[in-house]
Write a protein that holds these residues in place. Structure first.
Motif, short mmCIF file in Angstrom:
data_model
loop_
_atom_site.label_atom_id
_atom_site.label_comp_id
_atom_site.label_asym_id
_atom_site.label_seq_id
_atom_site.Cartn_x
_atom_site.Cartn_y
_atom_site.Cartn_z
N HIS A 70 0.84 -1.20 0.00
CA HIS A 70 0.00 0.00 0.00
C HIS A 70 0.88 1.25 0.00
CE1 HIS A 70 -2.72 3.03 1.92
NE2 HIS A 70 -3.50 2.56 0.98
N ARG A 71 1.91 1.24 0.86
CA ARG A 71 2.79 2.41 0.94
C ARG A 71 3.57 2.59 -0.37
NH1 ARG A 71 5.85 1.23 5.29
NH2 ARG A 71 7.59 0.55 4.01
N GLU B 250 1.40 4.08 -2.97
CA GLU B 250 1.15 5.51 -2.70
C GLU B 250 2.36 6.33 -3.11
OE1 GLU B 250 -2.57 5.61 -1.18
OE2 GLU B 250 -1.37 7.15 -0.16
N GLN B 251 3.56 5.84 -2.73
CA GLN B 251 4.78 6.65 -2.93
C GLN B 251 5.27 6.59 -4.37
OE1 GLN B 251 7.47 5.08 0.01
NE2 GLN B 251 6.63 6.35 1.65
N THR C 278 -5.57 -1.73 5.79
CA THR C 278 -5.46 -0.97 4.55
C THR C 278 -5.64 -1.90 3.35
OG1 THR C 278 -3.07 -1.22 4.79
CG2 THR C 278 -4.00 0.91 5.36
N ARG D 97 -2.59 5.37 -14.22
CA ARG D 97 -3.17 6.36 -13.29
C ARG D 97 -4.41 6.99 -13.92
NH1 ARG D 97 -0.10 7.81 -8.84
NH2 ARG D 97 2.12 8.06 -9.12
N ASP E 29 -7.64 6.53 -11.86
CA ASP E 29 -8.15 7.72 -11.17
C ASP E 29 -9.45 8.22 -11.77
OD1 ASP E 29 -5.94 7.52 -9.67
OD2 ASP E 29 -4.89 9.25 -10.51
#
Ligand SMILES: O=c1ccn([C@@H]2O[C@H](COP(=O)(O)O)[C@@H](O)[C@H]2O)c(=O)[nH]1
Length: 278
Positions: A9-10, A13-14, A190, A272, A276
């Motif tokens: 998850h991190r 995100e990063q 998460t 993305r 998104d």
């Protein structure tokens, strides 16, 4: 202990939701001006690590392309895994293992025990000896913060005959796999550590992924014909869990490091935009 789901998850995100495969096809080695041998394999992998290891969330070496060179190929896999981990990307080994439980326990120690030379963050696994025959992998992954991605709806056209067959309870084989993995991820905060493989090529199959709460690895983009826009059709409301995966589409840009980075960047931008837009 941080779980694989948390780390993934991190990383997503990063670094963005992208997995790039290391698939050193003989034709790619030639295209890169390399020899189709262990030396070429090693140079190919070193270049991919240099280009992408510090910027892509997940890198997915395909074990078959290393195994074809025997012990020396597996040694390159070992060192590639180490270099990837040092560079900061998560390593998902695409090895699609599955067997009776007692043998799966040995596969689990090979890939998910931190003391193993082939230790990775996560592996792919085949559920066709029964999803819970993979229990030793699930257990060792849970113990050491690893992950397992189980094949559900694969990107190849031959998969449908098996995976969409309907069982006595009215569910398809794939839906039964999906439901078992959803159970394993119950209570995940998460992102769960148990994922599924769902090809980006398959269109809208009507399978219900809404309860999975784990990562959905989506191969089939690029070389197999699917586009990032197809992710919307395949995954619908489950788009937030999708980890798009490209191998040849990105690797074709090599061996130039800047060109590889640009290809990965383009793939990420396309994904993305599709993810998104939900
Ligand atoms: O359903 C599946 C499961 C795994 N794969 C693997 O992903 C890559 C795809 O490579 P491309 O070059 O992007 O086509 C490859 O390693 C497959 O073994 C898959 O394609 N479909």
């Amino acid at each position: 202990m941080e779980t694989f789901g948390d780390r993934l998850h991190r990383a997503m995100e990063q670094r963005g939701p992208l997995c790039v495969g290391i698939d050193p096809h003989p034709g790619l080695l030639t295209r890169w001006g390399l020899t189709d041998d262990v030396d070429g394999l090693e140079r190919f992998c070193r270049t991919v690590v240099e280009a992408l290891g510090d910027r892509v969330a997940v890198v997915k070496p395909q074990s078959a392309f290393f195994e074809r060179f025997g012990a020396r190929g597996v040694a390159v896999l070992e060192s590639t895994i180490r270099q990837l981990r040092d560079s900061g990307s998560l390593v998902l080994l695409d090895v699609k293992r599955g067997d009776i439980g007692s043998t799966v326990a040995a596969y689990a120690s090979a890939y998910l025990d931190p003391s193993s030379p082939l230790y990775v963050d996560a592996v792919t696994a085949s559920p066709y000896l029964g999803v819970m025959s993979l229990a030793p992998m699930f257990e060792l992954a849970a113990t050491h913060g690893g992950g397992v991605f189980v094949l559900a709806l694969t990107s190849n056209p031959e998969g449908a005959a098996v995976q969409r067959a309907v069982g006595a309870d009215g569910r398809t084989v794939a839906q039964a796999v999906i439901d078992e993995i959803a159970q394993l991820n119950r209570g995940a905060q998460t992102l769960g550590s148990f994922g599924l493989v769902v090809g980006a090529t398959i269109g809208d199959t009507g399978h219900d992924l809404s309860a999975v709460r784990g990562p959905l690895l989506a191969p089939g983009l690029g070389a197999q014909g699917a586009t990032a826009a197809d992710l919307r059709t395949v995954f619908g409301a489950s788009l937030p869990w999708v980890l798009p995966s490209y191998s040849r589409e990105v690797l074709h840009a090599g061996p130039d490091v800047a060109a590889l980075r640009a290809a990965a960047q383009r793939a990420l931008a396309d994904c993305r935009a599709a993810l998104d837009g939900s």
